[in-house]
Design a protein around this motif. Sequence first.
Motif, PDB file in Angstrom:
ATOM      1  N   VAL A  92      32.857  15.690   5.995  1.00 26.13           N
ATOM      2  CA  VAL A  92      33.622  14.809   5.911  1.00 26.13           C
ATOM      3  C   VAL A  92      33.811  13.647   6.917  1.00 26.13           C
ATOM      4  CG1 VAL A  92      36.163  15.684   6.261  1.00 26.13           C
ATOM      5  CG2 VAL A  92      34.595  16.683   4.658  1.00 26.13           C
ATOM      6  N   PRO A  93      34.492  12.971   7.095  1.00 20.38           N
ATOM      7  CA  PRO A  93      34.933  11.331   7.866  1.00 20.38           C
ATOM      8  C   PRO A  93      35.984  12.770   9.249  1.00 20.38           C
ATOM      9  CG  PRO A  93      34.661  11.091   6.005  1.00 20.38           C
ATOM     10  CD  PRO A  93      34.309  12.346   5.421  1.00 20.38           C
ATOM     11  N   LEU A  94      35.453  13.259  10.076  1.00 22.78           N
ATOM     12  CA  LEU A  94      36.411  13.638  10.755  1.00 22.78           C
ATOM     13  C   LEU A  94      37.205  13.031  11.648  1.00 22.78           C
ATOM     14  CD1 LEU A  94      34.205  15.071  13.589  1.00 22.78           C
ATOM     15  CD2 LEU A  94      34.756  16.311  11.703  1.00 22.78           C
ATOM     16  N   TRP A  95      37.994  11.696  11.270  1.00 21.23           N
ATOM     17  CA  TRP A  95      38.721  10.643  11.581  1.00 21.23           C
ATOM     18  C   TRP A  95      40.082  11.331  10.205  1.00 21.23           C
ATOM     19  CZ3 TRP A  95      41.526   7.945   7.230  1.00 21.23           C
ATOM     20  CH2 TRP A  95      40.483   7.884   6.486  1.00 21.23           C
ATOM     21  N   ALA A  96      39.612  11.295   9.859  1.00 21.41           N
ATOM     22  CA  ALA A  96      40.259  11.875   8.495  1.00 21.41           C
ATOM     23  C   ALA A  96      41.127  13.431   8.600  1.00 21.41           C
ATOM     24  CB  ALA A  96      40.376  11.864   7.267  1.00 21.41           C
ATOM     25  N   PRO A  97      40.795  14.612   9.197  1.00 21.18           N
ATOM     26  CA  PRO A  97      41.507  15.868   9.796  1.00 21.18           C
ATOM     27  C   PRO A  97      42.243  15.585  10.811  1.00 21.18           C
ATOM     28  CG  PRO A  97      39.174  16.495   9.908  1.00 21.18           C
ATOM     29  CD  PRO A  97      39.308  15.053   8.588  1.00 21.18           C
ATOM     30  N   GLN A  98      41.753  14.716  11.554  1.00 23.28           N
ATOM     31  CA  GLN A  98      42.559  14.227  12.933  1.00 23.28           C
ATOM     32  C   GLN A  98      43.821  12.972  13.293  1.00 23.28           C
ATOM     33  OE1 GLN A  98      38.656  12.226  14.924  1.00 23.28           O
ATOM     34  NE2 GLN A  98      37.818  14.586  15.353  1.00 23.28           N
ATOM     35  N   VAL A  99      43.702  12.963  11.968  1.00 18.76           N
ATOM     36  CA  VAL A  99      44.920  11.823  11.770  1.00 18.76           C
ATOM     37  C   VAL A  99      46.384  12.865  11.975  1.00 18.76           C
ATOM     38  CG1 VAL A  99      46.153  11.060  10.332  1.00 18.76           C
ATOM     39  CG2 VAL A  99      43.667   9.735  10.323  1.00 18.76           C
ATOM     40  N   PRO A 100      46.467  13.843  11.392  1.00 17.73           N
ATOM     41  CA  PRO A 100      47.659  14.468  11.457  1.00 17.73           C
ATOM     42  C   PRO A 100      47.563  15.458  12.991  1.00 17.73           C
ATOM     43  CG  PRO A 100      46.547  15.370   9.302  1.00 17.73           C
ATOM     44  CD  PRO A 100      45.279  14.702  10.037  1.00 17.73           C
ATOM     45  N   LEU A 101      46.777  15.390  13.427  1.00 19.31           N
ATOM     46  CA  LEU A 101      47.051  15.995  14.903  1.00 19.31           C
ATOM     47  C   LEU A 101      47.705  15.253  15.515  1.00 19.31           C
ATOM     48  CD1 LEU A 101      44.804  18.065  14.245  1.00 19.31           C
ATOM     49  CD2 LEU A 101      43.617  17.672  16.508  1.00 19.31           C
ATOM     50  N   PHE A 102      46.799  13.531  15.670  1.00 20.45           N
ATOM     51  CA  PHE A 102      47.897  12.341  16.297  1.00 20.45           C
ATOM     52  C   PHE A 102      49.216  11.782  15.604  1.00 20.45           C
ATOM     53  CE2 PHE A 102      49.349   8.380  15.459  1.00 20.45           C
ATOM     54  CZ  PHE A 102      49.688   7.809  16.508  1.00 20.45           C
ATOM     55  N   ILE A 103      49.283  12.594  14.275  1.00 19.99           N
ATOM     56  CA  ILE A 103      50.660  11.889  13.939  1.00 19.99           C
ATOM     57  C   ILE A 103      52.061  13.335  14.560  1.00 19.99           C
ATOM     58  CG2 ILE A 103      52.219  12.144  11.529  1.00 19.99           C
ATOM     59  CD1 ILE A 103      49.469  11.234  10.597  1.00 19.99           C
ATOM     60  N   GLY A 104      51.198  14.761  14.883  1.00 15.55           N
ATOM     61  CA  GLY A 104      51.976  15.469  15.125  1.00 15.55           C
ATOM     62  C   GLY A 104      52.327  15.324  15.811  1.00 15.55           C
ATOM     63  N   MET A 105      51.502  15.005  17.374  1.00 15.75           N
ATOM     64  CA  MET A 105      52.186  14.901  18.459  1.00 15.75           C
ATOM     65  C   MET A 105      52.535  14.311  18.733  1.00 15.75           C
ATOM     66  SD  MET A 105      51.663  16.572  21.339  1.00 15.75           S
ATOM     67  CE  MET A 105      50.754  17.575  20.981  1.00 15.75           C
ATOM     68  N   LEU A 106      53.149  12.219  17.881  1.00 13.91           N
ATOM     69  CA  LEU A 106      53.873  11.217  18.321  1.00 13.91           C
ATOM     70  C   LEU A 106      55.156  11.612  18.014  1.00 13.91           C
ATOM     71  CD1 LEU A 106      54.522   8.311  18.372  1.00 13.91           C
ATOM     72  CD2 LEU A 106      53.725   8.582  16.187  1.00 13.91           C
ATOM     73  N   MET A 107      55.301  12.938  16.583  1.00 11.13           N
ATOM     74  CA  MET A 107      56.518  12.935  16.592  1.00 11.13           C
ATOM     75  C   MET A 107      56.586  14.037  16.727  1.00 11.13           C
ATOM     76  SD  MET A 107      56.474  14.348  12.477  1.00 11.13           S
ATOM     77  CE  MET A 107      55.260  15.570  12.115  1.00 11.13           C
ATOM     78  N   MET A 108      56.329  15.078  18.049  1.00 10.31           N
ATOM     79  CA  MET A 108      56.755  16.304  19.198  1.00 10.31           C
ATOM     80  C   MET A 108      57.057  15.129  20.708  1.00 10.31           C
ATOM     81  SD  MET A 108      55.243  18.838  21.710  1.00 10.31           S
ATOM     82  CE  MET A 108      56.215  19.766  22.057  1.00 10.31           C
ATOM     83  N   THR A 109      56.573  14.002  20.026  1.00 12.63           N
ATOM     84  CA  THR A 109      57.078  13.308  21.271  1.00 12.63           C
ATOM     85  C   THR A 109      58.268  12.224  21.231  1.00 12.63           C
ATOM     86  OG1 THR A 109      54.155  12.546  21.861  1.00 12.63           O
ATOM     87  CG2 THR A 109      56.162  10.894  23.197  1.00 12.63           C
TER      88      THR A 109
END
Length: 657
Positions: A148-165
């Motif tokens: 699995v390309p690791l960037w794909a499951p890592q994107v939700p982490l960035f989106i979630g932290m951005l929404m929290m910010t």
Amino acid sequence: MTSDPMPVVRTDRGLIAALVTAGGWASAACIVLITLIVLTQVGFNVLNSAAGVFGNGRGSMQIPAYAEFTGYLFAAGSFLAFGYAFQSHSHIRVELLVSRLSTPNQDRFGIWALFLAGVICGLFAWYLLGLVRASYRFDDTSMGLIPVPLWAPQVPLFIGMLMMTLAIARAWFVMLSTRPKPILGRLVFWVQMAFLICLFLIITSENLGTTDILKAVRNVTRESTLIWVSLGIGGCLLVFLAAGVWVAIALLVTSAIALLFFSGTQVGANLALQSWGAANSWSLAALPLFIWMGEILLRSRISEDLFEGLSPLLSRLPGGLVHVGILGSGIFAAISGSSAATAATIGKVTIPRLLERGYNEKLVIGVVAGSGTLGLLIPPSIILIVYGVATEQSISRLFAAGILPGILLMGLFMCYVGIHTTLFPAYTKQARTAEKVEWKASLRLIPIVLIIGSIFGVIYTGWASPTDAAAVGVFFSLIFAIASDRHEGRTSIAPYIEGLMGAVRTSAMIVLIYIGASFLTVSMGYTGIPRELALWINTLDLTPAQLLIALTIFFAIAGCFLDGVSIVLLTTAVMVPMVQQAGFDLIWFGIYLVIVVEMSQITPPVGFNLFVMQGLTGKDIIYLSKAALPFFMLMLLAVVLIYVFPQIVTFLPNSMN
């Protein structure tokens, strides 16, 4: 401790609030998907075992890389829920100092705490974006059965932290514009902007070759003694906690300071990689499932059936139906895994019924407050899952190790109640003459017995891991809860939706603290404090008993200010090397630690079970603490017993295959 991290600000309206709420629902969908995937795999495991028994060989049906995808879903769901947990005021902080201030000063601390949280979360999101870009650029893929390309499951982490910010930033602007006077508001705004720019330059300078200032500071700290370095890092953490900053944010900031000023390691790369590694955990995926199971039972008729079913079995014992609070807590702990859920559920069901029957109020409250802590020890324990993941110990062995100590504590509690009510019969005399119980009511325990049996049965038959068993528990809890509610004529699905979203909020709060503690563990490793501290303890020539006494005092004091999960995660990095150096088994130490943390749940000023009891009874903390004091002492006796007879802890895990 409080779950409302700042002065309350309306943040549930507008586009940002809608996005954050959508993140919460996405997290709930991840939990449901995890449950369905794991249940399917458990079904395959059962069929495989059946093929081995009735066929020529064990079957091989399996969902490809199901553990890997479960970890991805858990990581995505956790990060997407961070903002929702903030919006619901679920992240926790230490309120001991801030709560004593005047309302205007509380507001000022709240503004600064929000500002710091926003800065850290913003930088966190930036570093996660860098992780995603690096994974995409270098075409990183997973090492599992399905690349699995690791960037794909890592994107939700960035989106979630951005929404929290964004959610924090909105709350900060609202507080800044409405709470202080206009002139003070503008001054605070520009001071914080200047602080933000300086902090950003300092932290990002590491990627550009570190500034001369940082180099000079690091040269000084390298020559500092272990004591000064430890005091510096510990002092930073205490300052942030005392100022009312979220526990998770305080851990992240302290870790960043440790890396910046006490080592030459990059903050951003370590934070992003460590958070991805900590959240992408198949073992930790059991956490939201067990919490969800407890939420289901908390809102269903099953919790009431527990009291009615136990009453005929215990009414003739010395102490009468008071024992229902003890045994009921032990049983509910075995299907919820949460101390707060156990205390709240058993307290809500038993306290009114026992008081109506004429039992002594102080005795009843003390029993429920003390017995409610069993949710931390008796498997499936959430805190044992966290400890097992943090220390890389087998969660199944930890679950097995918690069974006999849990039974020991229940036995001690019941013996105390029996002896106390025999010596002081006035505590139950009026109640015993009024009791009428029907033996057929014991049949109401059947669903609870089946739920417990399903959890432990699939684990110890080898059909399922603790994560798998959590999904099985959720399934049976839903089946029996829905059947029970329909029998009572209740058809609304709202309680089950509320339970799922409650699991989302609680799980997100715990995972964020866990990420902060994992980052602190890495930081401590770079500074060398745990290794040096273990060596220093070794030079003191303390006996194991002396070390244990010192640790018990330390944890008891820490429990006055921190919740159980925070204590475990905060101390793991330093304590594990120390206890290993002293020769303690980490499985045994985990059970010891949980019992001591149980003691902290009924220790003022922030014993969490005391707050639960306060909400149920309206009594003040001092009264509740006095009521729970005998059970605190019994837990201390249990610590002595498992030290003198360690087989109480180690027998079952050593008997496992």
